[in-house]
Motif scaffolding. Structure first.
Motif, PDB file in Angstrom:
ATOM      1  N   LEU A  98       0.884  -1.011   0.041  1.00 57.01           N
ATOM      2  CA  LEU A  98      -0.052   0.137   0.065  1.00 57.01           C
ATOM      3  C   LEU A  98       0.980   1.288  -0.002  1.00 57.01           C
ATOM      4  O   LEU A  98       0.653   2.217  -0.861  1.00 57.01           O
ATOM      5  CB  LEU A  98      -0.951   0.229   1.177  1.00 57.01           C
ATOM      6  CG  LEU A  98      -1.984   1.353   1.460  1.00 57.01           C
ATOM      7  CD1 LEU A  98      -2.647   1.539   0.327  1.00 57.01           C
ATOM      8  CD2 LEU A  98      -2.478   1.041   2.977  1.00 57.01           C
ATOM      9  N   TYR A  99       1.906   1.065   0.709  1.00 52.09           N
ATOM     10  CA  TYR A  99       2.676   2.386   0.863  1.00 52.09           C
ATOM     11  C   TYR A  99       3.257   2.729  -0.449  1.00 52.09           C
ATOM     12  O   TYR A  99       3.771   3.840  -0.951  1.00 52.09           O
ATOM     13  CB  TYR A  99       3.766   2.150   2.021  1.00 52.09           C
ATOM     14  CG  TYR A  99       3.348   2.274   3.402  1.00 52.09           C
ATOM     15  CD1 TYR A  99       2.176   3.121   3.768  1.00 52.09           C
ATOM     16  CD2 TYR A  99       4.060   2.198   4.499  1.00 52.09           C
ATOM     17  CE1 TYR A  99       1.582   3.325   4.829  1.00 52.09           C
ATOM     18  CE2 TYR A  99       3.563   2.266   5.809  1.00 52.09           C
ATOM     19  CZ  TYR A  99       2.436   2.783   6.068  1.00 52.09           C
ATOM     20  OH  TYR A  99       1.783   3.256   7.007  1.00 52.09           O
ATOM     21  N   ARG A 100       3.985   1.506  -1.111  1.00 50.66           N
ATOM     22  CA  ARG A 100       4.585   1.678  -2.572  1.00 50.66           C
ATOM     23  C   ARG A 100       3.450   2.184  -3.408  1.00 50.66           C
ATOM     24  O   ARG A 100       3.890   3.075  -4.301  1.00 50.66           O
ATOM     25  CB  ARG A 100       5.021   0.292  -2.916  1.00 50.66           C
ATOM     26  CG  ARG A 100       6.249  -0.294  -2.413  1.00 50.66           C
ATOM     27  CD  ARG A 100       6.949  -1.420  -3.010  1.00 50.66           C
ATOM     28  NE  ARG A 100       7.754  -2.109  -2.036  1.00 50.66           N
ATOM     29  CZ  ARG A 100       7.606  -3.326  -2.129  1.00 50.66           C
ATOM     30  NH1 ARG A 100       6.889  -4.133  -2.671  1.00 50.66           N
ATOM     31  NH2 ARG A 100       8.576  -4.065  -1.053  1.00 50.66           N
ATOM     32  N   GLN A 101       2.440   1.865  -3.401  1.00 50.97           N
ATOM     33  CA  GLN A 101       1.198   2.437  -4.367  1.00 50.97           C
ATOM     34  C   GLN A 101       1.015   3.981  -3.959  1.00 50.97           C
ATOM     35  O   GLN A 101       0.934   4.774  -4.919  1.00 50.97           O
ATOM     36  CB  GLN A 101       0.005   1.621  -3.977  1.00 50.97           C
ATOM     37  CG  GLN A 101       0.047   0.295  -4.545  1.00 50.97           C
ATOM     38  CD  GLN A 101      -1.164  -0.448  -4.352  1.00 50.97           C
ATOM     39  OE1 GLN A 101      -1.937  -0.055  -3.532  1.00 50.97           O
ATOM     40  NE2 GLN A 101      -1.334  -1.610  -4.930  1.00 50.97           N
ATOM     41  N   VAL A 102       1.263   4.479  -2.644  1.00 53.56           N
ATOM     42  CA  VAL A 102       0.884   5.725  -2.363  1.00 53.56           C
ATOM     43  C   VAL A 102       2.153   6.669  -3.078  1.00 53.56           C
ATOM     44  O   VAL A 102       2.079   7.643  -3.585  1.00 53.56           O
ATOM     45  CB  VAL A 102       0.712   5.765  -0.835  1.00 53.56           C
ATOM     46  CG1 VAL A 102       0.673   7.537  -0.687  1.00 53.56           C
ATOM     47  CG2 VAL A 102      -0.521   5.266  -0.382  1.00 53.56           C
TER      48      VAL A 102
END
Length: 144
Positions: free
Chosen positions: A9-13
């Motif tokens: 999720l952090y990578r996507q953000v």
């Protein structure tokens, strides 16, 4: 949510801010202007801010760099708009602590910025993440 899902999720953000940067551009002449670069990797930022009544009323950036550097600039400009100078500088201190892997107070909502906390595991990338924040600190310190 498992650690792997949170990491994803952090990578996507981060990639969303990199591919669709918020506040990209520059403000009119007369705005506070700061240019900084990271000579070790070539990242550079041109940050412009309008400060009115002790608050950052507007912030925009232009630059070139890695996904972490540009995503961090996008997140930072989004986070400081409308904030008092003191609050923006406090956010920068919290971000710096996060990048060093130190405990930090969570009395301010960091929003998307928390997606960058994993950068602390990669010391060579910390300067990428902090470039925009250092530019903001420099500009606001000169403003005061």
């Amino acid at each position: 949510m498992s650690f792997n899902n949170l990491d994803q999720l952090y990578r996507q953000v981060i990639m969303d801010h990199y591919k669709n940067p918020r506040n990209k551009g520059q403000l009119d002449e007369g705005s506070l202007t700061i240019d900084m670069n990271n000579p070790t990797c070539g990242d550079r930022i041109h940050l412009t801010m309008d400060v009115e009544d002790g608050k950052v009323s507007e912030a925009k950036f232009e630059g070139e760099g890695c996904s972490i550097s540009m995503a961090s600039a996008s997140m930072m400009t989004q986070a400081i708009k409308g904030k008092e100078i003191e609050t923006a500088l406090k956010m920068s201190k919290i971000f710096s602590d996060m990048m060093q892997g130190n405990d930090y107070p969570n009395d301010l909502d960091l929003g998307d910025i928390e997606a960058l906390q994993g950068v602390a595991k990669f010391p060579a990338r910390i300067k990428c993440a902090t470039l925009a924040w250092k530019a903001m600190e420099k500009g606001l310190s000169e403003q005061e």
